[in-house]
Motif scaffolding. Structure first.
Motif, PDB file in Angstrom:
ATOM      1  N   SER A 199      -7.386  25.399   0.955  1.00 14.62           N
ATOM      2  CA  SER A 199      -8.703  24.849   0.647  1.00 14.62           C
ATOM      3  C   SER A 199      -8.747  23.334   0.730  1.00 14.62           C
ATOM      4  O   SER A 199      -9.765  22.731   0.445  1.00 14.62           O
ATOM      5  N   SER A 200      -7.667  22.701   1.115  1.00 11.63           N
ATOM      6  CA  SER A 200      -7.678  21.247   1.240  1.00 11.63           C
ATOM      7  C   SER A 200      -8.369  20.839   2.527  1.00 11.63           C
ATOM      8  O   SER A 200      -8.330  21.547   3.521  1.00 11.63           O
ATOM      9  N   GLU A 201      -8.990  19.681   2.504  1.00  7.77           N
ATOM     10  CA  GLU A 201      -9.692  19.185   3.676  1.00  7.77           C
ATOM     11  C   GLU A 201      -8.906  18.057   4.327  1.00  7.77           C
ATOM     12  O   GLU A 201      -8.217  17.310   3.661  1.00  7.77           O
ATOM     13  N   ASP A 202      -9.041  17.939   5.628  1.00  4.73           N
ATOM     14  CA  ASP A 202      -8.521  16.804   6.378  1.00  4.73           C
ATOM     15  C   ASP A 202      -7.093  16.467   5.981  1.00  4.73           C
ATOM     16  O   ASP A 202      -6.806  15.449   5.367  1.00  4.73           O
ATOM     17  N   LEU A 203      -6.172  17.359   6.334  1.00  6.40           N
ATOM     18  CA  LEU A 203      -4.790  17.196   5.907  1.00  6.40           C
ATOM     19  C   LEU A 203      -4.155  15.943   6.474  1.00  6.40           C
ATOM     20  O   LEU A 203      -3.215  15.410   5.894  1.00  6.40           O
ATOM     21  N   ALA A 204      -4.608  15.476   7.625  1.00  9.95           N
ATOM     22  CA  ALA A 204      -3.979  14.314   8.238  1.00  9.95           C
ATOM     23  C   ALA A 204      -4.287  13.029   7.463  1.00  9.95           C
ATOM     24  O   ALA A 204      -3.448  12.153   7.362  1.00  9.95           O
ATOM     25  N   HIS A 205      -5.503  12.922   6.923  1.00  9.18           N
ATOM     26  CA  HIS A 205      -5.898  11.715   6.207  1.00  9.18           C
ATOM     27  C   HIS A 205      -6.540  12.105   4.881  1.00  9.18           C
ATOM     28  O   HIS A 205      -7.750  11.968   4.704  1.00  9.18           O
ATOM     29  N   ALA A 470      -7.546  15.951  24.635  1.00  7.91           N
ATOM     30  CA  ALA A 470      -7.898  15.049  23.535  1.00  7.91           C
ATOM     31  C   ALA A 470      -8.302  13.669  24.015  1.00  7.91           C
ATOM     32  O   ALA A 470      -8.805  12.860  23.223  1.00  7.91           O
ATOM     33  N   ALA A 471      -8.119  13.384  25.307  1.00  5.02           N
ATOM     34  CA  ALA A 471      -8.402  12.039  25.816  1.00  5.02           C
ATOM     35  C   ALA A 471      -9.900  11.731  25.768  1.00  5.02           C
ATOM     36  O   ALA A 471     -10.734  12.604  26.013  1.00  5.02           O
ATOM     37  N   ARG A 472     -10.224  10.512  25.438  1.00 10.95           N
ATOM     38  CA  ARG A 472     -11.593   9.979  25.442  1.00 10.95           C
ATOM     39  C   ARG A 472     -12.533  10.763  24.520  1.00 10.95           C
ATOM     40  O   ARG A 472     -13.697  10.955  24.822  1.00 10.95           O
ATOM     41  N   ILE A 473     -12.001  11.234  23.400  1.00 10.10           N
ATOM     42  CA  ILE A 473     -12.837  11.938  22.415  1.00 10.10           C
ATOM     43  C   ILE A 473     -12.739  11.199  21.082  1.00 10.10           C
ATOM     44  O   ILE A 473     -11.635  10.988  20.562  1.00 10.10           O
ATOM     45  N   ALA A 474     -13.892  10.789  20.548  1.00 14.39           N
ATOM     46  CA  ALA A 474     -13.968  10.190  19.217  1.00 14.39           C
ATOM     47  C   ALA A 474     -14.418  11.260  18.228  1.00 14.39           C
ATOM     48  O   ALA A 474     -15.235  12.123  18.559  1.00 14.39           O
ATOM     49  N   THR A 475     -13.864  11.212  17.010  1.00 12.52           N
ATOM     50  CA  THR A 475     -14.194  12.228  16.002  1.00 12.52           C
ATOM     51  C   THR A 475     -14.587  11.548  14.691  1.00 12.52           C
ATOM     52  O   THR A 475     -14.176  10.420  14.412  1.00 12.52           O
ATOM     53  N   ALA A 476     -15.368  12.257  13.901  1.00  6.49           N
ATOM     54  CA  ALA A 476     -15.743  11.771  12.572  1.00  6.49           C
ATOM     55  C   ALA A 476     -15.972  12.976  11.674  1.00  6.49           C
ATOM     56  O   ALA A 476     -16.607  13.951  12.083  1.00  6.49           O
ATOM     57  N   MET A 477     -15.412  12.914  10.461  1.00  3.68           N
ATOM     58  CA  MET A 477     -15.678  13.947   9.467  1.00  3.68           C
ATOM     59  C   MET A 477     -16.886  13.527   8.640  1.00  3.68           C
ATOM     60  O   MET A 477     -17.005  12.367   8.239  1.00  3.68           O
ATOM     61  N   ARG A 660     -21.733   6.001  13.818  1.00  2.00           N
ATOM     62  CA  ARG A 660     -22.172   5.852  12.432  1.00  2.00           C
ATOM     63  C   ARG A 660     -23.688   5.637  12.360  1.00  2.00           C
ATOM     64  O   ARG A 660     -24.370   6.239  11.519  1.00  2.00           O
ATOM     65  N   LYS A 661     -24.183   4.774  13.222  1.00  2.00           N
ATOM     66  CA  LYS A 661     -25.623   4.492  13.202  1.00  2.00           C
ATOM     67  C   LYS A 661     -26.430   5.732  13.558  1.00  2.00           C
ATOM     68  O   LYS A 661     -27.511   5.965  12.985  1.00  2.00           O
ATOM     69  N   ALA A 662     -25.923   6.540  14.494  1.00  2.00           N
ATOM     70  CA  ALA A 662     -26.628   7.763  14.859  1.00  2.00           C
ATOM     71  C   ALA A 662     -26.685   8.735  13.681  1.00  2.00           C
ATOM     72  O   ALA A 662     -27.716   9.367  13.425  1.00  2.00           O
ATOM     73  N   GLU A 674     -14.507   7.296   8.421  1.00  2.00           N
ATOM     74  CA  GLU A 674     -13.661   6.767   9.481  1.00  2.00           C
ATOM     75  C   GLU A 674     -13.952   7.504  10.784  1.00  2.00           C
ATOM     76  O   GLU A 674     -14.169   8.716  10.783  1.00  2.00           O
ATOM     77  N   VAL A 675     -13.992   6.767  11.867  1.00  2.00           N
ATOM     78  CA  VAL A 675     -14.098   7.365  13.195  1.00  2.00           C
ATOM     79  C   VAL A 675     -12.722   7.258  13.834  1.00  2.00           C
ATOM     80  O   VAL A 675     -12.171   6.169  13.967  1.00  2.00           O
ATOM     81  N   ARG A 676     -12.173   8.402  14.194  1.00  2.00           N
ATOM     82  CA  ARG A 676     -10.817   8.440  14.757  1.00  2.00           C
ATOM     83  C   ARG A 676     -10.843   9.059  16.135  1.00  2.00           C
ATOM     84  O   ARG A 676     -11.703   9.874  16.450  1.00  2.00           O
ATOM     85  N   MET A 677      -9.857   8.681  16.936  1.00  2.00           N
ATOM     86  CA  MET A 677      -9.707   9.307  18.238  1.00  2.00           C
ATOM     87  C   MET A 677      -9.019  10.659  18.064  1.00  2.00           C
ATOM     88  O   MET A 677      -8.116  10.790  17.235  1.00  2.00           O
ATOM     89  N   LEU A 678      -9.423  11.643  18.843  1.00  2.00           N
ATOM     90  CA  LEU A 678      -8.812  12.960  18.729  1.00  2.00           C
ATOM     91  C   LEU A 678      -7.323  12.880  19.075  1.00  2.00           C
ATOM     92  O   LEU A 678      -6.522  13.626  18.503  1.00  2.00           O
ATOM     93  N   GLY A 679      -6.966  11.987  19.989  1.00  2.00           N
ATOM     94  CA  GLY A 679      -5.550  11.795  20.281  1.00  2.00           C
ATOM     95  C   GLY A 679      -4.779  11.348  19.056  1.00  2.00           C
ATOM     96  O   GLY A 679      -3.636  11.765  18.832  1.00  2.00           O
ATOM     97  N   GLY A 680      -5.403  10.495  18.233  1.00  2.00           N
ATOM     98  CA  GLY A 680      -4.770  10.073  16.984  1.00  2.00           C
ATOM     99  C   GLY A 680      -4.638  11.209  15.995  1.00  2.00           C
ATOM    100  O   GLY A 680      -3.652  11.295  15.252  1.00  2.00           O
TER     101      GLY A 680
END
Length: 818
Positions: A199-205, A470-477, A660-662, A674-680
């Motif tokens: 049930s934990s969210e976003d294990l990486a961060h 994963a290249a050229r993909i930005a992600t945001a939770m 973020r503005k969108a 935070e906005v992270r790259m999917l590669g990250g």
């Protein structure tokens, strides 16, 4: 006191005359002591140091087991209904609690921040035996539906967000869109570890827990005998009750619950209790012990190097010690004379090593993966520092006492009859120094080999065919305030509007939303019921579900195998896309397109129709292919937290502000942390492995340098000792290349012997690292050969300069010195 000061002044003067030796010895000691202290501190903090709670040995983690699910999940979080039964009928516990870690928005308007929150039952304070520094804990009555709007703040949030306001108690803050009354503030020393479960969210961060909210269960949840298994359970044993006794009692209660189940709910329940600290360490125990062994190896190499350096210096001081012995100095006095310099070296090296450890630990904390960071800041462990200093200083002092030991066994006149500069080294001393070189080379080869295995494993893991790009993909939770998005309709509307805004951004090719970003989590498991399948619910196939928007597969370029993908025109329809493995497993030899299924237990719900099959991917774990996956549309189910993905033709890092503005143009109350790259995100999923590999790489390079220094010192000293012999050989017609070969043979013989021994030692312990490797055999001959070649090449390079000096000796000048 005066003789001690005189000895100190003399030692400092002597060391200043040999700056190269002094700097090398002090830095070698400092490196070994500093690295050992830092890693021992980490290992002690994670594995050995008691948790910062009263009588921490009484704390246990509670998990459930469902025999029918054991192949997928050996253990599961706890069901609320079962926990209530345990709490009412068990006698082995002082207190027990359920908790669930989430991230929620704090505040309204002006882009609220996202914080880590721990939802917990009221027993959490009794279990951890902790009370707020200010105010009070929430009560059991406040953990009932409709009464749970109180909050206890962590000290960090109170200080940073509310400026340590002493009047915070009784004030109202907004969390998740709802008003909460502050009833307490925890002490600065209170620390909650990051809880890793389904049930934990976003294990990486993960977000550090900054607030505690009461967890309330609805009447429906408490009536579901086999409802969701969602909660992390922790309990405190009564004094004198063992984990085994408590486990037996809980399992007896589980059998009672199992016997009460009937029909489709029939499942075989059991429970597992684990000491809290053991659960937190999890699978990290073996890598940490390997790191500890590696840094101990580095300390050993450093000690051996110091011993070799001091032995070489000791032989050169035999004449001075012999003079002292001839003048009547006692063994104790000679020992004091011999230890003057080494005591200063040991003191300087030890002090610099402790300073190095203090510098290393904050940097190590910065790169520490979340799984190991469950105590907060690392602090210097004086037990580990004392142990490292003691070992290094002891080796230094023993080696420094060599001159006194040599003279005590050799008549002074025998030493005085020869020039110390040209005196030959004894066979015993030479054999010992070669053996020490072989030892440090063996340890270095083992370190290099282990590092090579883990590095190769990590590279193959990162380069494995993931099935998606994963290249050229930005992600945001995003986390939607629950008050404004309690129902499905506003959530669907929000995601739809955000995707429309994101799609209109310059350079954006595709935009999508998914319940879980690839490689961050996997929380939704369900059993699938096919038409005509009469098996009980827990015997039905279990699938991993994710809800997605149209465009998700195009965004991550997950290939279409058959049928078609979801489109916006499908809105409102119960369509599903399945993975290739799901299609082969559920409909072997049949065309899966058009097949129907439903979620087990929801017999009245409209069935899903399969419209497409996509390729298998590694979106759950890079180390293993995905299990059977089912993708359902976001209009069927949307949660308040989700991951947004944007594929762009330009640099994804440039699109963060626009994303973020969108999002805020649709709802300014939604935090975007935070906005992270999917590669990250992909790289973060192997954070533990990378941390271990980087530390081992640092140790291996350090060991290589120390071993090279040791070989250089031994060969240089040997050349000085054999200068007369070399001159004689040259005078009798030996060629310069013969002298090169002579010196190289003398220097490389212990290196080759040590390299072979190091490979043998590494292979002997291959099973220890085997479970940490991915697509790499621990007996990999290519990596072993490379490790040996690296050490031999290093040894050859260390021999070249002394060999060049030996080959350039003037025969006549060397012979005249006799």
């Amino acid at each position: 006191m005066q003789p001690l000061l005189d000895d100190l002044r003399f030692a400092v003067r002597q060391l200043r005359k040999s700056p190269g030796f002094t700097i090398t010895a002090v830095l070698t000691l400092a490196l070994g002591i500093g690295a050992t202290t830092a890693i021992f501190t980490l290992v002690y903090d994670v594995l050995l140091k008691p948790l910062p709670y009263s009588r921490a040995e009484q704390l246990v983690v509670m998990e459930e087991q469902v025999a029918e699910f054991r192949d997928i999940y050996p253990t599961l979080p706890i069901n609320a209904n079962h926990f209530t039964s345990w709490e009412q009928h068990s006698e082995s516990f002082q207190a027990m609690a359920l908790m669930q870690e989430v991230s929620l928005p704090l505040g309204v308007g002006g882009h609220p921040q996202q914080i880590g929150v721990l939802n917990a039952t009221a027993g959490i304070f009794s279990v951890l035996d902790s009370t707020p520094l200010l105010g009070r804990a929430f009560s059991a009555e406040e953990a009932q539906p409709g009464h749970e709007h109180v909050v206890v703040l962590m000290d960090n949030l109170w200080r940073n967000q509310f400026q340590s306001d002493p009047g915070i108690l009784g004030k109202t803050i907004t969390v998740n869109g709802f008003p909460y009354t502050v009833v307490g503030v925890m002490a600065p020393s209170f620390h909650l570890p990051h809880i890793r479960n389904l049930s934990s969210e976003d294990l990486a961060h993960p977000h550090p827990v900054e607030a505690l909210l009461p967890m309330a269960f609805s009447k429906e949840q408490l009536q579901e005998a086999m409802g969701d298994f969602n909660y992390f359970g922790v309990a405190r044993l009564r004094p004198g009750v063992s984990v085994a006794q408590a486990n037996a009692e809980i399992n007896a209660l589980q059998r009672t619950i199992t016997d009460s189940l009937s029909g489709n709910e029939k499942g075989t329940l059991s429970a597992a209790l684990t000491p809290f600290q053991q659960q937190l360490v999890g699978d990290n125990q073996k890598p940490l012990l390997i790191l500890l062994a590696a840094v101990a190896g580095l300390l050993l190499v450093g000690c051996v190097n110091i011993t070799n350096l001091l032995l070489a210096r000791a032989v050169g001081k035999r004449q001075a010690m012999a003079v002292a012995a001839a003048l009547g100095a006692s063994r104790a006095e000679m020992l004091r004379l011999a230890l003057r310099e080494t005591a200063v070296l040991a003191t300087l090296g030890g002090a610099l090593g402790i300073l190095l450890a203090v510098i290393i630990m904050p940097a190590m904390q910065h790169y520490l993966p979340p799984a190991l960071d469950f105590r907060g800041s690392l602090h210097l462990d004086w037990a580990g520092a004392s142990c490292a200093v003691l070992l290094a200083v002891l080796a230094t002092l023993l080696a420094g006492a060599a001159p006194a030991w040599m003279i005590a066994r050799t008549p002074p006149q025998e030493v005085l009859h020869s020039e110390s500069r040209l005196a030959s080294e004894s066979r015993t001393s030479k054999r010992m120094r070669r053996m020490l070189v072989a030892v440090e080379v063996a340890v270095s080869v083992a370190l290099v080999l282990m590092t090579g295995l883990l590095t190769t494993s990590l590279l193959r893991l990162l380069r494995v065919d993931r099935g998606f790009e994963a290249a050229r993909i930005a992600t945001a939770m995003v986390d939607l305030p629950r008050k404004s998005y309690a129902d499905s309709e506003p959530k669907v509307a929000f995601y739809k509007q955000v995707l429309d805004r994101l799609s209109q951004l310059p350079g954006v090719e595709h935009a999508a939303v998914v319940s879980e970003l690839p490689l961050t989590n996997d929380r939704w498991l369900d059993m699938m019921h096919l038409p005509g399948d009469a098996r009980p619910m827990f015997q039905l196939p279990t699938e991993h579900f994710r809800w997605v928007s149209p465009g998700y597969f195009e965004t991550i370029r997950l290939p279409l195998i058959a049928g078609r993908l979801l489109s916006s025109s499908d809105e409102g329809k119960h369509y599903a896309v399945i993975s290739e493995l799901t299609a082969r497993t559920l409909w072997p030899g049949k065309n899966p397109i058009g097949q129907q299924f439903s979620r087990a237990g929801l017999v009245n719900e409209e069935r899903f129709t399969v419209i497409g099959v996509v390729g298998n991917a590694r979106t759950v774990s890079l180390a293993t292919p995905d299990p059977m996956m089912v993708y359902v549309p976001y209009w069927y189910r949307s949660d308040t937290n989700a991951g947004l993905l944007v594929r762009t033709r330009q640099d994804p890092a440039m699109i963060a502000d626009a994303m973020r503005k969108a999002i805020w143009s649709v709802d300014p109350d939604v935090p975007v942390p935070e906005v992270r790259m999917l590669g990250g995100v992909v790289e973060d999923s192997v954070g533990n492995r990378r941390f271990e590999m980087q530390l081992l790489l640092l140790f291996a390079i350090s060991a290589l340098l120390l071993a090279a220094l040791g070989v250089y010192g031994v060969v240089t000293y040997s050349v000085v000792q054999r200068q007369r012999e070399i001159g004689l050989r040259l005078a009798l017609g030996a060629q310069r290349q013969n002298i090169y070969l002579l010196v190289l043979h003398d220097g490389l013989a212990p290196v080759i012997a040590g390299a072979v021994a190091g490979v043998a030692v590494a292979f002997a312990f291959a099973r220890v690292v085997g479970s940490l490797l991915f697509q790499v055999s621990p007996y990999n001959s290519a990596i072993a050969t490379s490790a040996v070649f690296a050490l031999v090449a290093m040894g050859a390079a260390a021999c070249l300069l002394p060999a060049r000096r030996a080959a350039s000796v003037d025969p006549m000048q060397a012979l005249r010195r006799e």
